[in-house]
Design an enzyme around this catalytic site. Sequence first.
Site, short mmCIF file in Angstrom:
data_model
loop_
_atom_site.label_atom_id
_atom_site.label_comp_id
_atom_site.label_asym_id
_atom_site.label_seq_id
_atom_site.Cartn_x
_atom_site.Cartn_y
_atom_site.Cartn_z
N THR A 17 35.27 34.85 29.07
CA THR A 17 34.45 35.35 30.53
C THR A 17 33.24 34.14 30.48
OG1 THR A 17 33.17 36.81 30.00
CG2 THR A 17 35.30 37.62 30.42
N CYS A 18 32.67 34.22 31.54
CA CYS A 18 31.53 33.41 31.72
C CYS A 18 30.24 33.73 30.81
CB CYS A 18 30.83 33.25 32.93
SG CYS A 18 30.63 35.01 33.49
N HIS A 41 32.93 47.37 18.56
CA HIS A 41 32.44 46.51 19.51
C HIS A 41 33.10 46.22 20.60
CE1 HIS A 41 30.48 42.77 20.57
NE2 HIS A 41 31.73 42.13 20.76
N GLN A 100 32.41 44.63 35.93
CA GLN A 100 33.44 43.45 35.86
C GLN A 100 34.32 43.37 34.75
OE1 GLN A 100 31.30 40.09 36.95
NE2 GLN A 100 33.14 39.14 38.08
N GLY A 159 17.90 36.28 60.23
CA GLY A 159 17.81 34.97 59.10
C GLY A 159 18.99 35.01 58.28
N GLU A 210 20.19 33.42 51.44
CA GLU A 210 21.24 33.76 50.67
C GLU A 210 21.35 35.14 49.86
OE1 GLU A 210 22.76 32.34 46.29
OE2 GLU A 210 21.43 31.07 47.34
N ALA A 240 20.03 37.92 51.87
CA ALA A 240 20.35 38.55 53.20
C ALA A 240 21.92 38.59 53.05
CB ALA A 240 19.61 38.21 54.24
#
Lengths: 424, 270
Positions: free
Chosen positions: A50-51, A99, A116, A189, A192, A194
């Site tokens: 994953t990232c 782990h 996630q 507005g 990002e 919001a």
Amino acid sequence: MNSTIHLIGINHRTAAVEVREKFALTNFCSPETWAIPNSDGIRESLILSTCNRVEVLVVGDGDEPRRRALQCWASARGRTVDELEPYLYQYRNNEAVRHLFSVASSLDSLVLGEPQILGQLKAAYTKARDCKSTSTILNRLLHKAFSVAKRVRTETGVASSAVSISYAAVELAKRIFDDMGEHEALIIGAGEMAELAAMHLVQAGVKRIRVSNRTYAKAEELAASLGGEAVPFDQLFDQLVETDIVISSTGAPDAIIHEQDMRDVLKKRRNRPMFLIDIAMPRDIDPSVNTLDNIYLYDIDDLKEVVEENLAGRREEAVKARAIVDEETESFRQWLDSLTLQPTIVALGERGRRIMEEELAKTLHRLGNVDDATREALEVMAQSLVKRFNHEPIAFLKNRFHEADRPEATLEAVSTVQRMFGLK
Amino acid sequence: MEWTDILTYLCLAFYGLATVASLIGLLGRSPRAKKLAVMFCSTGFAAHTAWLVASLIDGSFSAVSRGFYLMPLSWVLAGAGLFMARRQRQDIALHFVSPWAFFLGSCAVGFAETPGAPLIAGPLFVMHLIAVFIGVGVMAVAAGAGTIFLVQEKSIKSKTALEGFRRDLPSLGTLDKVNDMATKVGFPCYAVGVLCGFLWARIHWGSFGSGDLKVWISLVILAIYALLFHQRQALGWRGRKPAILAIVIFAASLFSMFVVNTAFPTQHGF
């Protein structure tokens, strides 16, 4: 069978993103490209990439599978083991299991309790199964990891509160309004943050979402991405009359909504409550607006504080979660140890069956013509005898396994039974 | 022991169990205990209903005592809690009616031997009782919701974290809806109840008023009730102010019921 489980990996704590991307195995998880082949001592393998982490689980005898997995991993990315090793953590058996359970329960995540990772682990397991790289131990281990994660989520509050600003805003809205489906939202507005909060609101099921921006085209663009509608900025206060939840993030140098404006709005909307979220800097809404009845105003610092408190709460809950992980690790160890008994029990059964078949054939031959009922009765009796003869040694093995504090005692019992009955 | 007494003790036992289960459920954040509380309260209400029916059939209402009238009041209160919980799909109303139903029921048993006013039968008197009891019963639920509203709202407004069982409490919107429903049902009932009382007094005593302290307090309660009803319906009051008024109305009703009835000379001796 005396299998060893190895877990080797790098994550957000041991390696910077530049390192993690060098060793990512995202593209090596399909049947065609599987990076850790089940050969040279590796009986089972799984890749989680994953990232925030790259982890490899392998099962085999002794330390060889670990060394082999490291070589495969490094060479898949065109690197050497020496380049990889400084960033690695390596666990075996109990520690590896613990782990993995912690990872599945999101106790090892960058944001404690984020959900996630469990989905990612499930996807990794599905790929490993597609590649036929898992078998008895990893299948059992992964299923156990999923159930541990579920238990942690239901029995502790480790994932119960919002830890992102945008999600915290939505959680607060749910404390104010009874049914999100009855309420309307307005985004002022097109920042990002919001947009992110608005997406959470849409997911929470708000009735209608509108976007107002000085540049109408931008409002239209954001509204389209949210499935809402754009409204002209000069109609802002008319729109507020119809709005229950407001997210404001304009670049205005001064406040654009003042106490008196909101008094008028409240009067027009007959005091229906409003939740105002001001994430602009400088702030768009005068803080004195919060003094009005039925208006709840939160700015970016208030939301950060909510997030901090929630994170502290999660950290407290993580202690309980770790106790669950320890308990489940122990339970998995017992299952793993019990595998040492299996081959002997199976061999004992096979030996009994072989003897039974031979002796039954001899007896039937001697008896000559026998009817089906007699034949069946003899077979049942022979099977019962074998079962009863095997009962004592099997009970002896199981008792030693359950009573012994040391795994050597189980191995000793296995060896005794094998010698007594001439098993291999 | 009469079998109606058995029903009385049975419903008290269930309300008592519901109270304990509610406390454990709310404070211990246990969904299982909350479910048990709902079950106990519903069973208590069923036993209570059976008691009410049996008392009507065997004419126990003629045995007027101060305590006797608290039993129908606690029945109305438990019924209001069940009704609102069902309408709101939130058990919270039940969790705060159980203690009150238990308390009022216990008082009824405690005051069972205290003589009250002689029974004056007739539709006006019965309507007076039923309507006033509904008005007070629903306000008890609204007062509970109002108390929670004020506590929760203060935290949200002052941006302090909601901890422990307070995280599980209903949203401000839900609590305000309880108040709205109670006001819409309670005010007309209470007004009709007071009116029936005045008409009954005019018919039987020859005058609308008797200067009884309880009558004056009922008028004050009615005035506050009217204010709450008007402000909600005409001006759209929501949230804090209606919550406070509901608490005031219920507190005044308790004062009228327990202090005036016991410490002052009154014609409403029950």
